[in-house]
Design a protein around this motif. Structure first.
Motif, mmCIF file in Angstrom:
data_model
loop_
_atom_site.group_PDB
_atom_site.id
_atom_site.type_symbol
_atom_site.label_atom_id
_atom_site.label_comp_id
_atom_site.label_asym_id
_atom_site.label_seq_id
_atom_site.Cartn_x
_atom_site.Cartn_y
_atom_site.Cartn_z
ATOM 1 N N PHE A 56 42.539 45.143 48.447
ATOM 2 C CA PHE A 56 41.956 43.818 48.230
ATOM 3 C C PHE A 56 41.012 43.766 47.031
ATOM 4 O O PHE A 56 40.469 42.731 46.706
ATOM 5 N N GLY A 57 40.807 44.888 46.363
ATOM 6 C CA GLY A 57 39.863 44.920 45.254
ATOM 7 C C GLY A 57 40.543 45.210 43.926
ATOM 8 O O GLY A 57 41.768 45.216 43.809
ATOM 9 N N ASP A 58 39.745 45.460 42.935
ATOM 10 C CA ASP A 58 40.217 45.796 41.599
ATOM 11 C C ASP A 58 40.816 47.205 41.632
ATOM 12 O O ASP A 58 40.296 48.095 42.289
ATOM 13 N N LEU A 59 41.889 47.403 40.913
ATOM 14 C CA LEU A 59 42.495 48.731 40.832
ATOM 15 C C LEU A 59 41.658 49.682 39.987
ATOM 16 O O LEU A 59 41.822 50.895 40.069
ATOM 17 N N PHE A 60 40.778 49.115 39.170
ATOM 18 C CA PHE A 60 39.987 49.917 38.253
ATOM 19 C C PHE A 60 38.520 49.965 38.704
ATOM 20 O O PHE A 60 37.989 48.982 39.223
ATOM 21 N N ALA A 61 37.904 51.098 38.465
ATOM 22 C CA ALA A 61 36.473 51.226 38.740
ATOM 23 C C ALA A 61 35.694 50.348 37.756
ATOM 24 O O ALA A 61 36.207 49.978 36.696
ATOM 25 N N HIS A 62 34.457 50.023 38.113
ATOM 26 C CA HIS A 62 33.588 49.224 37.240
ATOM 27 C C HIS A 62 32.461 50.111 36.738
ATOM 28 O O HIS A 62 31.701 50.680 37.536
ATOM 29 N N VAL A 63 32.355 50.203 35.427
ATOM 30 C CA VAL A 63 31.355 51.047 34.771
ATOM 31 C C VAL A 63 30.532 50.169 33.840
ATOM 32 O O VAL A 63 31.066 49.294 33.163
ATOM 33 N N VAL A 64 29.236 50.407 33.808
ATOM 34 C CA VAL A 64 28.340 49.695 32.899
ATOM 35 C C VAL A 64 27.773 50.701 31.907
ATOM 36 O O VAL A 64 27.209 51.727 32.304
ATOM 37 N N GLN A 65 27.943 50.411 30.615
ATOM 38 C CA GLN A 65 27.337 51.243 29.579
ATOM 39 C C GLN A 65 26.024 50.592 29.183
ATOM 40 O O GLN A 65 25.992 49.435 28.754
ATOM 41 N N TYR A 66 24.940 51.347 29.344
ATOM 42 C CA TYR A 66 23.607 50.824 29.041
ATOM 43 C C TYR A 66 22.755 51.957 28.472
ATOM 44 O O TYR A 66 22.665 53.038 29.060
ATOM 45 N N GLN A 67 22.182 51.728 27.326
ATOM 46 C CA GLN A 67 21.333 52.695 26.640
ATOM 47 C C GLN A 67 22.012 54.056 26.506
ATOM 48 O O GLN A 67 21.416 55.106 26.717
ATOM 49 N N GLY A 68 23.293 54.029 26.157
ATOM 50 C CA GLY A 68 24.032 55.255 25.901
ATOM 51 C C GLY A 68 24.543 55.980 27.134
ATOM 52 O O GLY A 68 25.205 57.007 27.006
ATOM 53 N N GLU A 69 24.265 55.479 28.309
ATOM 54 C CA GLU A 69 24.719 56.102 29.559
ATOM 55 C C GLU A 69 25.819 55.257 30.186
ATOM 56 O O GLU A 69 25.842 54.034 30.044
ATOM 57 N N LEU A 70 26.721 55.900 30.905
ATOM 58 C CA LEU A 70 27.788 55.227 31.631
ATOM 59 C C LEU A 70 27.472 55.276 33.122
ATOM 60 O O LEU A 70 27.428 56.361 33.707
#
Length: 110
Positions: A56-70
């Protein structure tokens, strides 16, 4: 070590992406597991072992890139499953938040 670090919570500003439709506008790419910092410390074993956990969800993980970190915002179970299968990468949607003004985009991580 599977991940770069295990974190608790989201150290980045609210990006406003709360629906699958919003995330679907971010193109998927591959990220290395050992580049990711988790935003959750706990793992639900039942969800990890479930065959239909992404039904029921997205097939892909969700990642946030912020200040050089993932930061792995959503998809911890998928990431651990990938590691258990000895895969060093995960397909994820990477949302980039500019460190200066909090502007959101999906630019390449280069």
């Amino acid at each position: 070590m599977i991940f770069k670090a295990v974190g608790e919570g989201r150290p980045y500003p609210d990006h406003g992406y709360s629906t699958s439709k919003q995330w679907s506008d971010v193109p998927p790419s591959q990220v290395r597991l050992d580049d990711l910092v988790t935003t959750k410390r706990t793992l639900d074993l039942e969800a990890l072992l479930s065959e239909d956990s992404t039904f029921f969800g997205d097939l892909f993980a969700h990642v946030v890139q912020y200040q050089g970190e993932l930061y792995l915002e959503d998809g911890l179970h998928r990431a651990v499953r990938a590691a258990l299968h000895q895969r060093p990468v995960l397909h994820a949607r990477v949302l980039v938040i500019d460190a200066q003004d909090g502007e959101v985009g999906s630019a390449p991580r280069g």
